[in-house]
Scaffold this active site. Structure first.
Site, mmCIF file in Angstrom:
data_model
loop_
_atom_site.group_PDB
_atom_site.id
_atom_site.type_symbol
_atom_site.label_atom_id
_atom_site.label_comp_id
_atom_site.label_asym_id
_atom_site.label_seq_id
_atom_site.Cartn_x
_atom_site.Cartn_y
_atom_site.Cartn_z
ATOM 1 N N PHE A 285 -21.767 -4.008 -6.398
ATOM 2 C CA PHE A 285 -23.234 -4.042 -6.397
ATOM 3 C C PHE A 285 -23.760 -3.593 -7.763
ATOM 4 O O PHE A 285 -23.264 -2.628 -8.352
ATOM 5 C CB PHE A 285 -23.798 -3.093 -5.332
ATOM 6 C CG PHE A 285 -23.838 -3.653 -3.943
ATOM 7 C CD1 PHE A 285 -25.028 -3.781 -3.264
ATOM 8 C CD2 PHE A 285 -22.670 -4.047 -3.293
ATOM 9 C CE1 PHE A 285 -25.070 -4.282 -1.970
ATOM 10 C CE2 PHE A 285 -22.694 -4.550 -2.005
ATOM 11 C CZ PHE A 285 -23.900 -4.673 -1.339
ATOM 12 N N GLY B 293 -18.617 -3.340 -2.534
ATOM 13 C CA GLY B 293 -18.032 -3.522 -3.856
ATOM 14 C C GLY B 293 -18.867 -4.398 -4.760
ATOM 15 O O GLY B 293 -19.404 -5.421 -4.349
ATOM 16 N N PRO C 290 -26.850 -1.824 -10.003
ATOM 17 C CA PRO C 290 -27.778 -0.736 -9.651
ATOM 18 C C PRO C 290 -29.006 -1.229 -8.893
ATOM 19 O O PRO C 290 -29.458 -0.590 -7.945
ATOM 20 C CB PRO C 290 -28.144 -0.146 -11.018
ATOM 21 C CG PRO C 290 -26.954 -0.417 -11.874
ATOM 22 C CD PRO C 290 -26.461 -1.765 -11.432
ATOM 23 N N TYR D 216 0.844 -1.189 0.000
ATOM 24 C CA TYR D 216 0.000 0.000 0.000
ATOM 25 C C TYR D 216 0.882 1.243 0.000
ATOM 26 O O TYR D 216 1.500 1.583 1.008
ATOM 27 C CB TYR D 216 -0.919 0.018 1.222
ATOM 28 C CG TYR D 216 -1.878 -1.145 1.321
ATOM 29 C CD1 TYR D 216 -2.177 -1.936 0.205
ATOM 30 C CD2 TYR D 216 -2.479 -1.474 2.531
ATOM 31 C CE1 TYR D 216 -3.054 -3.008 0.307
ATOM 32 C CE2 TYR D 216 -3.355 -2.541 2.633
ATOM 33 C CZ TYR D 216 -3.636 -3.301 1.528
ATOM 34 O OH TYR D 216 -4.508 -4.364 1.637
ATOM 35 N N PRO E 292 -16.968 -3.974 1.418
ATOM 36 C CA PRO E 292 -18.336 -4.227 1.884
ATOM 37 C C PRO E 292 -19.419 -3.680 0.963
ATOM 38 O O PRO E 292 -20.566 -4.116 1.029
ATOM 39 C CB PRO E 292 -18.392 -3.547 3.252
ATOM 40 C CG PRO E 292 -17.259 -2.584 3.252
ATOM 41 C CD PRO E 292 -16.188 -3.186 2.397
#
Length: 288
Positions: free
Chosen positions: A218, A216, A220, A64, A214
């Site tokens: 989806f 990610g 519409p 990161y 949590p």
């Protein structure tokens, strides 16, 4: 607020008791998880606030930034408070384009473990996850050499516990045949429930499952369904998603990330949202 009053209480990974509500440090790096944060003081403040609020599980990786989040964690929190567990990942590097090329050969893994130790200012890493697959998700491929290398480093006393990340169920089983794991870290949420069976199997064996993203992936329609429930409850979609995850199984540990102290507090409050049986039934249909 204390670790016992955070949403979900605690879970024990091996001999490491951690809060089920943790903190993921990935967002503290710059855009696309590259470079330093725009607000360094703000990033340090979020880390300190997380610990002050009782969080004892911080998730990070030298990839990161690269190196940025580990350097921030050391600056903000070292010497580390008793009971604070910094969990890191190895198995990928970064390239100039922001990609995540695999780095899972024995020499690379040993180098990454030693670099994590140095940047975090530690003699032993509490928990190291082996990152598998690629940026698109898990890839079914052998893990014996890579996981075996980490098991050797564990026997050498440089790592206390091991886990796997971005792994298939087959890879989890392969790793467990080599040595004990205490957690699996995969993408999982209301809309993406491919690991339902794996979560239940791990729970039965006392192994933690740490979902990332949590909200990610989806669609519409799925986002609208989640927003409808959130609106009825007077909460944000993220709050509902986090609360559902904590309720889904006692071995699920949360590591939502943020650059904002206010958002950190909002996430904690949201994860403690009370969901009725009817709410859960409606939410379960999202991934159906």
């Amino acid at each position: 607020m204390t670790s016992t009053s955070l949403p979900g209480g605690t879970w024990t990974m091996g001999d490491l008791e951690v809060t089920r509500f943790g903190y993921g440090a990935m967002q503290l790096a710059g855009p696309r998880v590259m470079g330093p944060p725009a607000d360094r003081a703000g990033a340090l403040a979020v880390l300190r606030e997380a610990v002050d609020l009782g969080i004892t599980h911080i998730d990070t990786s030298d990839a990161y930034g690269p190196y940025v989040t580990n350097e921030l964690i050391r600056e903000a929190l070292h010497p580390y408070r008793q009971g604070l567990r910094v969990v890191t990942k190895v198995g990928a590097n970064r390239d100039a384009q922001g990609g995540w090329p695999a780095a899972r050969d024995p020499e690379s893994l040993r180098k990454q473990v030693h670099e994590n130790l140095g940047r975090l200012g530690l003699d032993v890493l509490d928990l190291v996850n082996l990152r598998l697959g690629n940026a698109e998700g898990p890839v079914e491929e052998p893990v014996a050499e890579a996981f075996g290398t980490l098991a050797e480093l564990q026997r050498e006393g440089l790592i206390r516990h091991l886990g796997v990340s971005n792994a298939t169920a087959g890879q989890v089983a392969e790793a467990r045949a080599i040595g004990p794991i205490v957690c699996v870290q995969n993408m999982y949420n209301l809309a993406h429930r491919y690991d339902d069976t794996l979560i239940d199997e791990l729970a039965a064996d006392g192994i933690a499952y740490v979902p990332f993203f949590p909200l990610g992936g989806f669609s519409p329609l799925q986002s609208s369904a989640l927003s409808a429930v959130a609106g009825r409850l007077g909460a944000t979609p993220m709050s509902v998603a986090l609360a559902w995850l904590l309720r889904r199984s006692p071995n699920i540990l949360l590591i939502p990330g943020t650059k904002s102290v206010a958002h950190l507090r909002e996430n904690i409050a949201g994860a403690g949202l009370e969901l009725s049986a009817a709410d859960v039934t409606e939410l379960d249909r999202i991934g159906g």
